[in-house]
Write a protein that holds these residues in place. Sequence first.
Motif, PDB file in Angstrom:
ATOM      1  N   ASP A  36       1.126  -1.189   0.002  1.00 42.40           N
ATOM      2  CA  ASP A  36      -0.043  -0.119  -0.108  1.00 42.40           C
ATOM      3  C   ASP A  36       0.873   1.155  -0.016  1.00 42.40           C
ATOM      4  O   ASP A  36       0.762   2.069   0.760  1.00 42.40           O
ATOM      5  CB  ASP A  36      -0.856  -0.077   1.290  1.00 42.40           C
ATOM      6  CG  ASP A  36      -2.000   1.137   1.127  1.00 42.40           C
ATOM      7  OD1 ASP A  36      -2.267   1.632   0.008  1.00 42.40           O
ATOM      8  OD2 ASP A  36      -2.742   1.348   2.160  1.00 42.40           O
ATOM      9  N   ARG A  37       1.607   1.347  -1.088  1.00 41.97           N
ATOM     10  CA  ARG A  37       2.735   2.636  -1.110  1.00 41.97           C
ATOM     11  C   ARG A  37       1.578   3.868  -1.085  1.00 41.97           C
ATOM     12  O   ARG A  37       0.668   3.882  -1.620  1.00 41.97           O
ATOM     13  CB  ARG A  37       3.414   2.603  -2.402  1.00 41.97           C
ATOM     14  CG  ARG A  37       4.275   1.378  -2.541  1.00 41.97           C
ATOM     15  CD  ARG A  37       5.588   1.762  -1.874  1.00 41.97           C
ATOM     16  NE  ARG A  37       6.438   2.735  -2.727  1.00 41.97           N
ATOM     17  CZ  ARG A  37       7.184   3.617  -2.182  1.00 41.97           C
ATOM     18  NH1 ARG A  37       7.525   3.486  -0.880  1.00 41.97           N
ATOM     19  NH2 ARG A  37       7.918   4.441  -2.796  1.00 41.97           N
ATOM     20  N   TYR A  38       2.209   4.822  -0.405  1.00 43.85           N
ATOM     21  CA  TYR A  38       1.592   6.246  -0.130  1.00 43.85           C
ATOM     22  C   TYR A  38       0.111   5.987   0.169  1.00 43.85           C
ATOM     23  O   TYR A  38      -0.752   7.010   0.406  1.00 43.85           O
ATOM     24  CB  TYR A  38       1.460   6.987  -1.599  1.00 43.85           C
ATOM     25  CG  TYR A  38       2.769   7.088  -2.104  1.00 43.85           C
ATOM     26  CD1 TYR A  38       3.540   8.513  -1.753  1.00 43.85           C
ATOM     27  CD2 TYR A  38       3.342   6.274  -2.950  1.00 43.85           C
ATOM     28  CE1 TYR A  38       4.695   8.669  -2.295  1.00 43.85           C
ATOM     29  CE2 TYR A  38       4.777   6.591  -3.452  1.00 43.85           C
ATOM     30  CZ  TYR A  38       5.555   7.657  -3.226  1.00 43.85           C
ATOM     31  OH  TYR A  38       6.744   8.075  -3.547  1.00 43.85           O
ATOM     32  N   ALA A  39      -0.325   4.931   0.887  1.00 42.79           N
ATOM     33  CA  ALA A  39      -1.776   4.578   1.447  1.00 42.79           C
ATOM     34  C   ALA A  39      -2.630   4.997   0.726  1.00 42.79           C
ATOM     35  O   ALA A  39      -3.754   5.267   1.023  1.00 42.79           O
ATOM     36  CB  ALA A  39      -1.650   5.459   2.928  1.00 42.79           C
ATOM     37  N   CYS A  40      -2.527   4.796  -0.512  1.00 37.25           N
ATOM     38  CA  CYS A  40      -3.691   4.815  -1.567  1.00 37.25           C
ATOM     39  C   CYS A  40      -4.666   3.831  -1.686  1.00 37.25           C
ATOM     40  O   CYS A  40      -5.806   4.447  -2.075  1.00 37.25           O
ATOM     41  CB  CYS A  40      -3.114   5.127  -2.926  1.00 37.25           C
ATOM     42  SG  CYS A  40      -1.890   6.693  -2.957  1.00 37.25           S
ATOM     43  N   LYS A  41      -4.262   2.797  -1.157  1.00 33.33           N
ATOM     44  CA  LYS A  41      -5.396   1.619  -1.199  1.00 33.33           C
ATOM     45  C   LYS A  41      -6.119   1.466   0.214  1.00 33.33           C
ATOM     46  O   LYS A  41      -7.175   0.866   0.395  1.00 33.33           O
ATOM     47  CB  LYS A  41      -4.660   0.401  -1.276  1.00 33.33           C
ATOM     48  CG  LYS A  41      -4.046  -0.042  -2.749  1.00 33.33           C
ATOM     49  CD  LYS A  41      -3.330  -1.433  -2.593  1.00 33.33           C
ATOM     50  CE  LYS A  41      -2.561  -1.266  -4.143  1.00 33.33           C
ATOM     51  NZ  LYS A  41      -1.782  -2.550  -3.994  1.00 33.33           N
ATOM     52  N   GLY A  42      -5.773   2.377   1.036  1.00 34.49           N
ATOM     53  CA  GLY A  42      -6.455   2.219   2.418  1.00 34.49           C
ATOM     54  C   GLY A  42      -5.953   1.266   3.628  1.00 34.49           C
ATOM     55  O   GLY A  42      -6.659   1.172   4.232  1.00 34.49           O
ATOM     56  N   GLN A  43      -5.166   0.299   2.934  1.00 37.31           N
ATOM     57  CA  GLN A  43      -4.840  -0.749   3.792  1.00 37.31           C
ATOM     58  C   GLN A  43      -4.058  -0.390   5.265  1.00 37.31           C
ATOM     59  O   GLN A  43      -3.909  -1.020   6.390  1.00 37.31           O
ATOM     60  CB  GLN A  43      -3.779  -1.908   3.098  1.00 37.31           C
ATOM     61  CG  GLN A  43      -4.441  -2.752   1.850  1.00 37.31           C
ATOM     62  CD  GLN A  43      -3.661  -3.421   1.178  1.00 37.31           C
ATOM     63  OE1 GLN A  43      -3.429  -3.004   0.023  1.00 37.31           O
ATOM     64  NE2 GLN A  43      -3.237  -4.415   1.665  1.00 37.31           N
ATOM     65  N   ARG A  44      -3.027   0.640   5.012  1.00 36.12           N
ATOM     66  CA  ARG A  44      -2.294   1.202   6.001  1.00 36.12           C
ATOM     67  C   ARG A  44      -2.971   1.612   7.166  1.00 36.12           C
ATOM     68  O   ARG A  44      -2.840   1.392   8.423  1.00 36.12           O
ATOM     69  CB  ARG A  44      -1.247   2.280   5.678  1.00 36.12           C
ATOM     70  CG  ARG A  44       0.049   1.425   4.775  1.00 36.12           C
ATOM     71  CD  ARG A  44       0.755   2.557   4.631  1.00 36.12           C
ATOM     72  NE  ARG A  44       2.120   2.085   3.764  1.00 36.12           N
ATOM     73  CZ  ARG A  44       2.826   2.876   3.280  1.00 36.12           C
ATOM     74  NH1 ARG A  44       3.074   4.034   3.656  1.00 36.12           N
ATOM     75  NH2 ARG A  44       3.974   2.380   2.399  1.00 36.12           N
ATOM     76  N   ALA A  45      -4.344   2.195   7.039  1.00 34.59           N
ATOM     77  CA  ALA A  45      -4.900   2.896   7.803  1.00 34.59           C
ATOM     78  C   ALA A  45      -5.498   1.711   8.861  1.00 34.59           C
ATOM     79  O   ALA A  45      -5.631   1.823  10.013  1.00 34.59           O
ATOM     80  CB  ALA A  45      -6.047   3.624   7.314  1.00 34.59           C
ATOM     81  N   GLU A  46      -5.711   0.399   8.250  1.00 36.70           N
ATOM     82  CA  GLU A  46      -6.311  -0.779   8.947  1.00 36.70           C
ATOM     83  C   GLU A  46      -5.142  -1.199   9.761  1.00 36.70           C
ATOM     84  O   GLU A  46      -5.352  -2.015  10.784  1.00 36.70           O
ATOM     85  CB  GLU A  46      -6.800  -1.416   7.915  1.00 36.70           C
ATOM     86  CG  GLU A  46      -7.908  -1.240   7.485  1.00 36.70           C
ATOM     87  CD  GLU A  46      -8.400  -2.109   6.143  1.00 36.70           C
ATOM     88  OE1 GLU A  46      -7.984  -3.222   6.148  1.00 36.70           O
ATOM     89  OE2 GLU A  46      -9.480  -1.626   5.355  1.00 36.70           O
ATOM     90  N   LEU A  47      -3.758  -0.973   9.327  1.00 35.99           N
ATOM     91  CA  LEU A  47      -2.653  -1.516  10.067  1.00 35.99           C
ATOM     92  C   LEU A  47      -2.147  -0.511  11.215  1.00 35.99           C
ATOM     93  O   LEU A  47      -1.038  -1.226  11.894  1.00 35.99           O
ATOM     94  CB  LEU A  47      -1.743  -1.773   9.091  1.00 35.99           C
ATOM     95  CG  LEU A  47      -1.887  -3.035   8.088  1.00 35.99           C
ATOM     96  CD1 LEU A  47      -0.907  -3.145   6.974  1.00 35.99           C
ATOM     97  CD2 LEU A  47      -2.007  -4.262   8.809  1.00 35.99           C
ATOM     98  N   VAL A  48      -2.655   0.401  11.409  1.00 31.44           N
ATOM     99  CA  VAL A  48      -2.205   1.462  12.506  1.00 31.44           C
ATOM    100  C   VAL A  48      -2.008   0.889  13.748  1.00 31.44           C
ATOM    101  O   VAL A  48      -0.951   0.992  14.614  1.00 31.44           O
ATOM    102  CB  VAL A  48      -2.964   2.859  12.514  1.00 31.44           C
ATOM    103  CG1 VAL A  48      -2.421   3.910  13.568  1.00 31.44           C
ATOM    104  CG2 VAL A  48      -2.529   3.523  11.159  1.00 31.44           C
TER     105      VAL A  48
END
Length: 133
Positions: A36-48
């Motif tokens: 999820d480079r640059y958080a554009c897919k929204g996956q990183r928000a779920e990994l916080v």
Amino acid sequence: MIKRLFVVQVLSLALLSSCGVPEEFQAFNSKAWKEDRYACKGQRAELVDDFEQIRKDLYGQKEYVVRNLLGKPDQEELLKRSERIYYYYIETGDQCADRTKMSGANRIELRLNSLAKVSEINYRYPDQVKKLE
């Protein structure tokens, strides 16, 4: 000959083990974070929340551990005395349209000291992130 072969095997094993991710970070979904480079897919928000679990353990870790765990930073800033800040976005924003400019989206700011060790980890908007006690 056998002695030389043994030395080569030991050095190879040491080299391979230095490139991995330490055991305390194995539970973190590094693959999803990197995809999820640059958080554009929204996956990183779920990994916080998962990132918060390992955040304290990142202090003092070398740069190669950070890169193996989180991947190449979305953006990077070089400071004086060879210190750097790695930026990893955790929410979508303007960076998805133009990756050459800093976005106002929330991100992790990870500072590496002159010894290439993690010395500081902050969020751009810390009040928007639920922190673990």
